[in-house]
Design an enzyme around this catalytic site. Structure first.
Site, PDB file in Angstrom:
ATOM      1  N   LYS A   1       0.877  -1.175   0.000  1.00  0.00           N
ATOM      2  CA  LYS A   1       0.000   0.000   0.000  1.00  0.00           C
ATOM      3  C   LYS A   1       0.908   1.217   0.000  1.00  0.00           C
ATOM      4  O   LYS A   1       2.058   1.142   0.437  1.00  0.00           O
ATOM      5  CB  LYS A   1      -0.897   0.017   1.256  1.00  0.00           C
ATOM      6  CG  LYS A   1      -2.145   0.830   1.110  1.00  0.00           C
ATOM      7  CD  LYS A   1      -3.248   0.096   0.363  1.00  0.00           C
ATOM      8  CE  LYS A   1      -4.420   1.001   0.066  1.00  0.00           C
ATOM      9  NZ  LYS A   1      -5.581   0.269  -0.454  1.00  0.00           N
TER      10      LYS A   1
ATOM     11  N   ASP B   1      -6.914   4.322  -4.643  1.00  0.00           N
ATOM     12  CA  ASP B   1      -7.619   4.137  -3.369  1.00  0.00           C
ATOM     13  C   ASP B   1      -8.239   5.507  -3.092  1.00  0.00           C
ATOM     14  O   ASP B   1      -8.443   6.291  -4.034  1.00  0.00           O
ATOM     15  CB  ASP B   1      -6.639   3.689  -2.266  1.00  0.00           C
ATOM     16  CG  ASP B   1      -7.359   3.259  -0.974  1.00  0.00           C
ATOM     17  OD1 ASP B   1      -7.944   2.178  -0.959  1.00  0.00           O
ATOM     18  OD2 ASP B   1      -7.372   4.029   0.016  1.00  0.00           O
TER      19      ASP B   1
END
Ligand code: NDP
Length: 460
Positions: free
Chosen positions: A140, A180
């Protein structure tokens, strides 16, 4: 695969003591990272009984190695605004685990981004990616940059500066970021353009790309559609369906929008949307036309959801409120982490909610999760229910590698199958008597594949 037997870890004292000791060490080693501790605790709670009966996992110190990111990259992102003023943000990429494939996971641009938030998201991503059945490790990244209120040129300059550092750490076989919160089509386009320019390569280094330059059909839709497919699978275990049910949805971004779209296709009735300012409640239901208006508002004009209540008579705006007090049968948290607290969870259950399918990552606090599990409602945690997004990202990687492009229908069929397979894995590892604990099912199913791969590859 190593032989395992699974027993429930929740409320079992011997395992709890082991989990507590393990967590003490995680907290001491990673102080001031509450979101990371929360995500680790939930997984360790579920998988400790499996580790306890699997000597190979103990010997290879699988748990200790899983909570240590393989690599953490932090960097400065300087950029110049439209007035010529210089700003500096912080950029990150957490490459958590690559035992089953290249690192894969989104980029988040939001002022709340910090190391703890990204480590929790990267950790979750490892198990989620494993559940999809595709070969993807977990990662991430992102920045504390806030795209809200910035011009397109400012966002472009920020993305270019961010990629000036990130490009040396990513590649189609090493690490493939996606979007995201705060990173949608526009940002992915600017990031890809800068990568192509400085690396002098056109390749599948990012997913969520526009279809014109290598993106997959229905990647934007995939997370929301997948969360609805997962709810459908859960309801089917009770012989039930989405048809005619009232649904509350939080958020109004990518995941929320396509959750509403799929709910409408399945003849459910979505009645809420929200953003960081508050919630709109539309008792008449959010129909296709209203959804198109919301997409224009959020994706093009980038305005607040409050405007919905000005536009559509009958809709109410509740400033600074979340949607969880609105009675419903289905709940789709699709905004951000820890948006459902224990009281919210109790209210949902008391008002008749029978199914929660998490589009967002870790939207429910641990005490809220316990409320859902104790009430024995259908509760699909994010790492299972929202895995459709990364699954279609995996399919985008496959299409890029094969220099091909699949139709909407082809991708949707595969997405549906993957969500069904994730559901089956959760049932396999999470069923006890008639109740399926999807939290335990998702954690154990995701864990076993990664742990076995780590054992087979030795201490690296
Ligand atoms: P978007 O940026 O498109 O939308 C996010 C939405 O959530 C916006 O409505 C935003 O409101 C709201 N929001 C964000 N932060 C907060 C906050 N702190 N408090 C209240 N509201 C907030 O993001 P996505 O739709 O892509 O992501 C939503 C969730 O889904 C995240 O948890 C993400 O990690 C998860 N997810 C996303 C995937 C994807 O494919 N995009 C894949 C898997 C999970 P506002 O507009 O006011 O900022």
């Amino acid at each position: 695969m190593a032989q395992i037997t699974t027993k429930p870890s929740r409320h079992m004292p011997s395992y709890s003591t082991k989990v507590d000791l393990f967590m003490e060490r995680v907290i001491a080693r990673n102080p001031h990272e509450p979101e990371f501790h929360q995500a680790v605790r939930e997984v360790i709670d579920s998988v400790m009984p499996v580790v306890e009966v699997t000597p190979a996992y103990q010997q290879a110190r699988i748990l200790e190695r899983l909570v240590e990111p393989e690599r953490v990259i932090m960097f400065a992102v300087p950029w110049v605004d439209d007035r010529g003023e210089v700003h500096v943000n912080r950029g990150y990429r957490i490459q958590m685990n690559s035992a089953i494939g290249p690192y894969k996971g989104g980029l988040r641009f939001h002022p709340t981004v910090n190391l703890s938030v990204l480590k929790f998201l990267a950790f979750e991503q490892v198990f989620k990616n494993s559940l999809t059945t595709l070969s993807m490790g977990g990662a991430k990244g992102g920045s504390n940059f806030d795209p809200k209120g910035k011009s397109d040129n400012e966002v472009m300059r920020f993305c270019q500066s961010f990629m000036n550092e990130l490009y040396r750490h990513i590649g189609p076989d090493t690490d493939v970021p996606a979007g995201d919160i705060g990173v949608g089509d526009r940002e992915i386009g600017y990031l890809f353009g800068q990568y192509r320019k400085i690396a002098d390569r056109f390749c599948g280094v990012l997913t969520g790309k526009g279809v014109e330059y290598g993106g997959s059909s229905i990647r934007p839709e995939a997370t929301g559609y997948g969360a609805v497919y997962f709810a459908e699978e859960m309801l089917a275990t009770h012989g039930d369906s989405l048809h005619g049910k009232r649904a509350v949805v939080s958020g109004s971004g990518n995941v929320a929008q396509y959750t509403v779209e799929k709910l409408l296709e399945r003849h459910a009735k979505p009645v809420t949307l929200s953003d960081s300012g508050g919630t709109v409640v539309d008792e008449d239901g959010i129909d296709g036309e209203k959804l198109q208006w919301v997409m224009q508002l959020k994706n093009v004009r980038r305005g607040p959801i409050a405007e919905y209540a000005e536009k559509f008579t009958g809709a109410k705006y509740l400033p600074n409120q979340k949607p969880w007090n609105v009675p419903c049968e289905l709940a789709f948290p699709s905004a951000t982490q820890n948006e459902i607290d224990a009281d919210n969870a109790r209210t949902l259950v008391a008002n008749g909610c029978i199914c929660v399918s998490e589009g967002a990552n870790m939207p429910t606090v641990p005490e809220g999760v316990d409320v859902f599990l104790d009430a024995k409602i259908l509760y699909g945690p994010g790492k299972a229910a929202n895995a459709g997004g990364v699954a279609v990202s995996g399919l985008e990687m496959t299409q890029n590698a094969g220099v091909t492009h699949w139709t909407r229908q082809e991708v949707d069929v595969q997405l549906r199958k993957i969500m069904q397979s994730i559901h089956e894995s959760c049932v396999k590892y999470g069923r006890k008597d008639k109740f399926v604990n999807y939290v335990r099912g998702a954690n154990v199913a995701g864990f076993v594949k990664v742990a076995d791969a780590m054992v087979q590859q030795g201490i690296v």
